[in-house]
Design a protein around this motif. Sequence first.
Motif, PDB file in Angstrom:
ATOM      1  N   GLY A  13       0.785  -1.213  -0.021  1.00  0.00           N
ATOM      2  CA  GLY A  13      -0.155   0.011   0.014  1.00  0.00           C
ATOM      3  C   GLY A  13       0.965   1.171  -0.008  1.00  0.00           C
ATOM      4  O   GLY A  13       0.684   2.284  -0.674  1.00  0.00           O
ATOM      5  N   PHE A  14       1.998   1.166   0.766  1.00  0.00           N
ATOM      6  CA  PHE A  14       3.046   2.344   0.783  1.00  0.00           C
ATOM      7  C   PHE A  14       3.437   2.623  -0.594  1.00  0.00           C
ATOM      8  O   PHE A  14       3.677   3.911  -0.917  1.00  0.00           O
ATOM      9  N   LEU A  15       4.036   1.657  -1.185  1.00  0.00           N
ATOM     10  CA  LEU A  15       4.437   1.602  -2.406  1.00  0.00           C
ATOM     11  C   LEU A  15       3.669   2.176  -3.554  1.00  0.00           C
ATOM     12  O   LEU A  15       3.915   3.032  -4.374  1.00  0.00           O
ATOM     13  N   VAL A  18       2.953   5.925  -2.805  1.00  0.00           N
ATOM     14  CA  VAL A  18       4.050   6.834  -3.260  1.00  0.00           C
ATOM     15  C   VAL A  18       4.132   7.107  -4.630  1.00  0.00           C
ATOM     16  O   VAL A  18       4.156   8.157  -5.180  1.00  0.00           O
ATOM     17  N   LEU A  19       3.496   5.990  -5.459  1.00  0.00           N
ATOM     18  CA  LEU A  19       3.504   6.070  -6.875  1.00  0.00           C
ATOM     19  C   LEU A  19       2.294   6.841  -7.354  1.00  0.00           C
ATOM     20  O   LEU A  19       2.411   7.850  -8.185  1.00  0.00           O
ATOM     21  N   TRP A  20       1.397   6.808  -6.498  1.00  0.00           N
ATOM     22  CA  TRP A  20       0.061   7.732  -6.929  1.00  0.00           C
ATOM     23  C   TRP A  20       0.167   9.004  -6.597  1.00  0.00           C
ATOM     24  O   TRP A  20      -0.018   9.950  -7.218  1.00  0.00           O
ATOM     25  N   LEU A  22       3.222  10.426  -6.758  1.00  0.00           N
ATOM     26  CA  LEU A  22       4.038  11.023  -7.867  1.00  0.00           C
ATOM     27  C   LEU A  22       3.459  11.279  -9.135  1.00  0.00           C
ATOM     28  O   LEU A  22       4.034  11.627 -10.257  1.00  0.00           O
ATOM     29  N   GLY A  23       2.013  10.577  -9.186  1.00  0.00           N
ATOM     30  CA  GLY A  23       1.224  10.492 -10.540  1.00  0.00           C
ATOM     31  C   GLY A  23       1.522   9.636 -11.433  1.00  0.00           C
ATOM     32  O   GLY A  23       1.320   9.692 -12.556  1.00  0.00           O
ATOM     33  N   VAL A  24       2.259   8.519 -11.028  1.00  0.00           N
ATOM     34  CA  VAL A  24       2.436   7.494 -11.839  1.00  0.00           C
ATOM     35  C   VAL A  24       1.944   6.109 -11.473  1.00  0.00           C
ATOM     36  O   VAL A  24       2.816   5.146 -11.239  1.00  0.00           O
ATOM     37  N   TRP A  25       1.203   5.991 -10.842  1.00  0.00           N
ATOM     38  CA  TRP A  25       0.318   4.866 -10.255  1.00  0.00           C
ATOM     39  C   TRP A  25       0.572   3.502 -10.905  1.00  0.00           C
ATOM     40  O   TRP A  25       0.620   2.542 -10.407  1.00  0.00           O
ATOM     41  N   TYR A  26       0.212   3.672 -12.153  1.00  0.00           N
ATOM     42  CA  TYR A  26       0.469   2.669 -13.219  1.00  0.00           C
ATOM     43  C   TYR A  26       1.768   1.907 -13.070  1.00  0.00           C
ATOM     44  O   TYR A  26       1.992   0.711 -13.604  1.00  0.00           O
ATOM     45  N   TYR A  27       2.849   2.710 -12.835  1.00  0.00           N
ATOM     46  CA  TYR A  27       4.204   1.977 -12.472  1.00  0.00           C
ATOM     47  C   TYR A  27       4.167   0.901 -11.558  1.00  0.00           C
ATOM     48  O   TYR A  27       4.890  -0.189 -11.936  1.00  0.00           O
ATOM     49  N   TYR A  28       3.254   0.827 -10.624  1.00  0.00           N
ATOM     50  CA  TYR A  28       3.098  -0.111  -9.745  1.00  0.00           C
ATOM     51  C   TYR A  28       3.013  -1.616 -10.431  1.00  0.00           C
ATOM     52  O   TYR A  28       3.650  -2.550 -10.238  1.00  0.00           O
ATOM     53  N   PHE A  29       1.852  -1.590 -11.258  1.00  0.00           N
ATOM     54  CA  PHE A  29       1.736  -2.820 -12.029  1.00  0.00           C
ATOM     55  C   PHE A  29       2.820  -3.213 -13.039  1.00  0.00           C
ATOM     56  O   PHE A  29       2.985  -4.582 -13.004  1.00  0.00           O
ATOM     57  N   PHE A  30       3.468  -2.325 -13.548  1.00  0.00           N
ATOM     58  CA  PHE A  30       4.726  -2.508 -14.465  1.00  0.00           C
ATOM     59  C   PHE A  30       5.936  -3.170 -13.730  1.00  0.00           C
ATOM     60  O   PHE A  30       6.620  -3.915 -14.342  1.00  0.00           O
TER      61      PHE A  30
END
Length: 137
Positions: A13-15, A18-20, A22-30
């Motif tokens: 959830g923290f990771l 942080v990505l959310w 930073l505006g790049v929440w979709y990086y979490y999936f990649f």
Amino acid sequence: VDREMFGVLLVQGFLFGVLWWLGVWYYYFFLWVVPLITLGKTLGHFRNVVEHVQLRDVGDPELSRYRTILSNPLEIFFFAPLNFNYHAEHHFYIGIPYYHLPAVQRLLSQQEAYQKVVEVEKGYLSFLFRKVAGIKV
């Protein structure tokens, strides 16, 4: 188990947070989910095959599959975190914590009965090439 799962969910959830932020929440999936379901599953399946395939017969089908893999640091990182490579010892004494398995292997390896039933291999990749592909390493 619930406490461990809570810790995993908290970190994930923290990771994601942080990505959310930073505006790049979709990086979490990649960067996390896709490798987990591709590379993680592949390495886990490979480890499972090496640890469980029966290629010899010691008179008992279960004992014939017991194997311990003495691994180098790179193989430990990819295939055997938490001493997964001490597989036979884990099956003999399932309640022993993972951090005691190397000491258990050292003690058991001195016993003749252990030497007769447990196959000790020098690495996951070496096992694959020697046993499955028929290549001498």
